[in-house]
Each structure stands twice: as C-alpha cells, then as structure tokens.
Design an enzyme around this catalytic site. Structure first.
Site, short mmCIF file in Angstrom:
data_model
loop_
_atom_site.label_atom_id
_atom_site.label_comp_id
_atom_site.label_asym_id
_atom_site.label_seq_id
_atom_site.Cartn_x
_atom_site.Cartn_y
_atom_site.Cartn_z
N PHE A 394 21.51 20.24 47.60
CA PHE A 394 21.85 20.42 48.83
C PHE A 394 20.81 19.99 49.92
O PHE A 394 19.84 20.23 49.83
CB PHE A 394 22.11 22.00 48.99
CG PHE A 394 23.50 22.63 48.50
CD1 PHE A 394 24.05 21.78 47.64
CD2 PHE A 394 23.79 23.95 48.66
CE1 PHE A 394 25.23 22.20 47.07
CE2 PHE A 394 24.75 24.47 47.79
CZ PHE A 394 25.87 23.47 47.32
N GLU A 395 21.31 19.20 51.04
CA GLU A 395 20.52 18.78 52.09
C GLU A 395 21.03 19.17 53.38
O GLU A 395 22.36 19.88 53.46
CB GLU A 395 20.28 17.29 52.02
CG GLU A 395 19.79 16.83 50.52
CD GLU A 395 19.63 15.54 50.44
OE1 GLU A 395 19.93 14.53 51.37
OE2 GLU A 395 19.24 15.03 49.29
#
Length: 609
Positions: A394-395
C-alpha cells in the site's frame, strides 16, 4: 513500486497551501514576549563559528560571508533533486514550557520548524524572500520532553537559501541529575540467535545501555532492544542502565533468557532460507523493463511477488489480478503455463505471493463491507493460482491516521483497523505456512521517529508513520518487512542525523532502526519495539531506471557487512550485530534482468548461493 518509472515525490503541497491560507487570513500568532528567565538556547545561531552545532543533510550546508543578516557569516544551503537541504540541531529544553523559534531567511521556499516537541510540532515558511525576512513560530513542550530538534530547509531542486540569526528563546533545560536504574526489565520470546528486551522508562534518561553477561552490547534511546548474534540453546543474563548528560545509573536487576535450538523459521511463513532474495515480477503490466515469464525467473529468487493485484475502485476492497494482455506484453504465457510455472517454483522451495497495491493501486478499507470483500477477493486470487501468501504494498493515501490517532498500539483509523482485521482473517484461513510480507516506503515507517500523523513541512499529513500500527499489530504473523529504501529523500536515523539515499549509511541507519526499535515522534513512552532480524530485508531498486536511490553493489556489500558483521561501518554505528538479517528485496526482477542480473548476482556472491 512504480509501473513506468520513479513515482512522483511526496510533496508538501497541502502543508504549503495550509500555511499560505493561514498567513492570508491573519491567523499566524505573534510571538509572546520573553520573560526574564528565558534565554536563547540555540547554539551558534549566527553561524559565526561555521557549522558548529548544526548538521546539514547530504552535505548541503556551507557558511558564507555574504549575504548576511548580521555579523560576518550566514548559512547557505543548496537543495538537490532528492534532498531539501535540511540543517538542524538538537537543543535541550524543559518540559511543559513555551518557546519562540525565530530566524532570518532569504530565498524561495525556505522553512523554519521544530520537531520532537512532545505536543504539536511546528513550522513556518516563506515562498519568496529576495531580502532577509524574519520567520517566527512558537510551541509548547510536552510533559516528558527534554530536547527538541530545530531546523531550516529549502525545497527539492530549488535554488540555494540563506539563514542567519536563528534563536530559540525560552527556559533552559533543568540541570541534569543521574537517572535512577531502570525497572521492569523483561525478556520477550527468544529465537535461536536473539532475545528481545523491554523495560520501564527512567525519569530524565536520554538513553539506555544494554548489558549481556556484564558486558555492554548496545546503546539505545528507547525502552526496548533486541540483542542478537547469540548462540543457539544458550542461557544469557541481561541488565540495562539509564544515561543522560550527568552520567550513567546503576544497572537494573538482571533477567535471564535462553535461546532456542534453531533450525527453522521463527514465526509464520514456512521455510524460507536463512538469507532470502525477494523480487517483484511485473505479471499484470508492461513497462520499459520488458516482460519476464514466470518460468524464466532464475533460481536466485526465493520469494516472487506478483505485481499487482489492484482494486476495482479505491474503497471497494475488491481486488483483481490477471496476466498482462498479449497486446501489451508480447510473449506472455498462457494462464495454464503461468500456473504450472508457479507450481514448479514451489516444488523447488520458492514462495510466490500476490502483491496488492503499488503506486497506482490505491486501496482504502473504509468499512467492514470493504474489509470482507478484500478478504474474499484476495482469497480467490490465492486459491486460483495456488499462491503461498500476501504482500502488502500500500502506498500514497491507502493508509492514513485519524486526528485521534496518537498511539500506534491502538489505532483508530478505519482503514488501518480494517486492514489489520482482514490480514488476520487471511492468516487464520490459511494457517501457519501463510507468508505475509510488507513493502512500505520510509515515509510511512522510519519517519514515524520524527513525526506520527504530522508532516515535516508544517500542517498535518496523516500518512507519516501510518504503517507503524499495521506492522505492530501483525508482527507475530509477519514473515518479512522490506521497507523501500528509495524514492524517499533524506531520513533521520537514531543518531539524530539525516542520511541520504544511494549509499551504505542510508540502508544501515534505516535497517538498524527496525532492529533496535525507536520512540515514535520522540515520545519515550511510545516506543516501537524492534523486529527480529529474520523478519527484515532491505529494499532497493535493481537499477538506476527502477527508482531514485539506486545503490551500487559495492555499497550494498558495505551495508550488509556492517549490519551482519559490524565491519565496513561508516558514519552510522549500529546498535547491534545482526547475522540473522533475512536478506534483500528489489524492485524488480524485470529491472534486474534489464540490468544484466547485477542485483541478484551480487546477492548470490555475498551469501554464497
């Protein structure tokens, strides 16, 4: 990880806009008048003694004789494309006290601020100052705060800025007395090579010394440490002492622990080799690195993360994965060939995971419905392809903290709470052999040492340190954490110095933080506990095309030598020796192939594969 090139830099745009609106509305408070007991605590704020007392990231700072605001000298600091020319110093202060920070600055996008206040960190800035302009901000320290870091910086890729006459006015730090010996020393679950320790903070302590069988083995700032490099099936005795400017306390009462016999993977994740190589395989898209078939991935790679499973929408929780279309990826294998190649890798002892997210795959599990959809859709991918587990990549804005999130041990943000619940459900569904890895950026992990839910540019940025509650809640299930040591700019280490990407020191400092533990946002009562060395791998780009912060094989070798053998260490000195460090991760297998397999060949040569 990006698809086509390095992702856009995380910018301070929101903070800049917030500061500009406050200034325009006349809401910036004027500085309170100093009292008779107040003093200027900043050291060498006029830079008349060179850079004495100051540290500038990436060697960006210098002292010049013109232009100056007063005296004969001023600071000139020059940002670079991956560095904002941050110059800082740590100043002793009193708890529960008010301070006024001021500086005269000149240039475009110049910032002045203070971090580690124990309350709300502050900053102020000027967009354009053709002549020296005064910046002023105030803050109050928290009940346990004994020092703050004051700083000034510019902006990435802009021209040099100037600063002069930096002052921090307020009550001086109280005279130090030797702290009492720490209490409550406990030993956690031992592995075959390491023992985690924790203890109760001692009032007035600025650090702690860790002793093994009477010999000092570590110096830490928090109230936890992991002593590694131990022999299997061996009993050890541990003590800790507290230190500050006045000296070192007596040692604590001793605690004993015995290491395990070894021979297997500690925690979840099956049977990874002692030193593993992890890589991402572009299976669902093409970019300039070229498509690589699963069957053509060399045996060097122990964990292959399929990039990427992506959401149908940001908040749906519905994750889909499919092979790259032949129109985009000539030579792509069929579904049957792909599944057969996965089985062949697994038969050879390799692990194949589905990676969720990436630069373009924003996932926000805002509701329990989205959480449940995430679990069912990810399970379908795992079952369809017979995969070994999940990689969380997740970014961006996928993870954020709520305004009420002040403690990583009890998150309130729904996107974080629901992600933790979803992963625990998947772990329970697939059992102890389920492999769980995470690939956060340094912004979401190590930056929590300075900021937790607040950005370094002033204003609130609810992403800073946002991975910490996820990692902590899942640490007993976590097989590997491989933080992306790239695309991040300079980050402060436990030495309170800034380290820049691309060299051994950056990877040493970032990795040592994970293996030592660190106080979150400078709060000694909220220490993020150390991870085991076998849970940690270093994340690097495989080539200069794969991301900012590419590190040469020679520098990678230096980093490994320092962390695993305590040799070849540079400016940063580690708090321990970690021969059990799991290995390396890279973005990506495709880019390594494009670069002649330089990254994997260096790994094989180092670990004798």
């Amino acid at each position: 990880m990006e698809r086509t090139g390095p992702p856009a830099r995380l910018t301070g745009f929101l903070a800049v806009c917030s500061a500009a609106l406050l200034a325009a509305a006349g809401l910036v408070a004027s500085a309170p008048a100093a009292t008779a007991a107040d003093a200027d605590l900043a050291r060498n704020g006029g830079f008349e003694a060179g850079l004495d007392g100051w540290t500038c990231s990436g060697g960006s700072g210098a002292v010049v004789s013109t232009p100056v605001h007063s005296g004969t000298s001023a600071l000139k600091a020059t940002p670079a494309g991956s560095d904002n020319a941050l110059c800082s110093q740590k100043v002793p202060v009193r708890a529960d006290s008010t301070y006024t920070l001021q500086a005269w600055v000149r240039g475009d996008y110049v910032y002045l601020g203070a971090s580690g206040t124990g309350t709300t960190d502050v900053s102020t800035w000027t967009q354009s100052a053709g002549a020296y302009t005064r910046l002023t901000t105030t803050f109050k320290t928290g009940p346990g705060t004994t020092s703050v870091t004051v700083y000034t910086h510019g902006w990435y890729g802009t021209a040099a800025y100037y600063a002069d006459d930096v002052t921090l006015v307020g009550p001086g730090g109280a005279p130090a007395t030797v702290p009492a010996a720490p209490t409550g020393l406990k030993a956690g679950t031992a592995t075959s090579t390491a023992v985690p320790l924790s203890w109760t903070a001692s009032a007035g302590a600025t650090g702690y010394q860790v002793y093994r069988d009477g010999a000092k083995v570590q110096s830490v700032t928090g109230t936890s440490a992991t002593v590694s490099g131990l022999a299997a099936s061996t009993a050890y005795s541990f003590q800790v002492s507290a230190v500050n400017a006045a000296g070192e306390s007596a040692k604590s009462a001793a605690v004993s622990a015995t290491t395990t016999s070894g021979g297997g993977q500690e925690g979840g994740g099956g049977d990874l080799p002692a030193h593993a190589l992890v890589g991402y395989l572009h299976s669902s898209f093409a970019n300039g690195s070229g498509y690589t078939r699963m069957a053509d991935v060399p045996d060097s790679w122990d964990v292959v993360n399929l990039a990427f499973g992506e959401p149908t929408s940001v908040t749906s929780g519905d994750i889909r994965f499919s092979l790259c279309p032949v129109t985009e990826c000539p030579g792509v294998e069929s579904e049957a060939e792909f599944k057969a190649a996965i089985k062949a890798k697994q038969a050879a002892g390799k692990k194949v995971l589905i990676s969720i997210g990436g630069q373009n795959g924003q996932v926000q599990l805002n509701s329990t419905a989205a959480r449940d959809t995430f679990v069912s859709s990810v399970s379908k991918i795992i079952d369809t392809y017979g995969l070994d587990g999940l990689d969380i990549d997740f970014e961006g804005h996928s993870l954020s903290l709520d305004t009420g999130d002040t403690d990583f041990r009890s998150p309130k943000s729904p996107v974080i709470v629901n992600l933790i619940s979803a992963v625990k459900t998947l772990k329970a569904r697939y059992g102890d052999d389920f492999v769980l890895t995470m690939a956060p950026e340094t912004f979401f992990v190590q930056l929590g040492y300075q900021y937790y839910g607040s950005g370094p540019w002033g204003g609130q940025d609810p992403r800073a340190g946002a991975y910490l509650p996820v990692i902590h809640a899942l640490r007993d299930d976590l097989t590997l954490l491989h933080v992306q040591d790239y695309n991040s700019g300079s980050i402060m280490g436990l030495d309170d110095q800034y380290h820049s990407m691309g060299g051994a020191d950056f990877h040493i400092a970032m990795t040592d933080m994970l293996l030592t533990g660190f106080p979150v946002a400078g709060d000694q009562t909220k220490v993020f506990p150390a991870l085991r060395p076998d849970q940690v791998a270093i994340g690097l780009p495989a080539s200069t095309q794969a991301g900012n912060g590419h590190t040469s094989p020679a520098e990678v070798t230096k980093a490994l030598n320092c962390l695993t053998k305590k040799t070849d260490c540079g400016a940063y000195q580690t708090h321990g020796t970690y021969p059990g460090l799991r290995g390396l991760m890279t973005w990506s297998i495709n880019w390594d192939r494009f670069n002649g397999w330089e990254f994997s060949k260096n790994f094989d040569a180092y670990f004798g594969n």
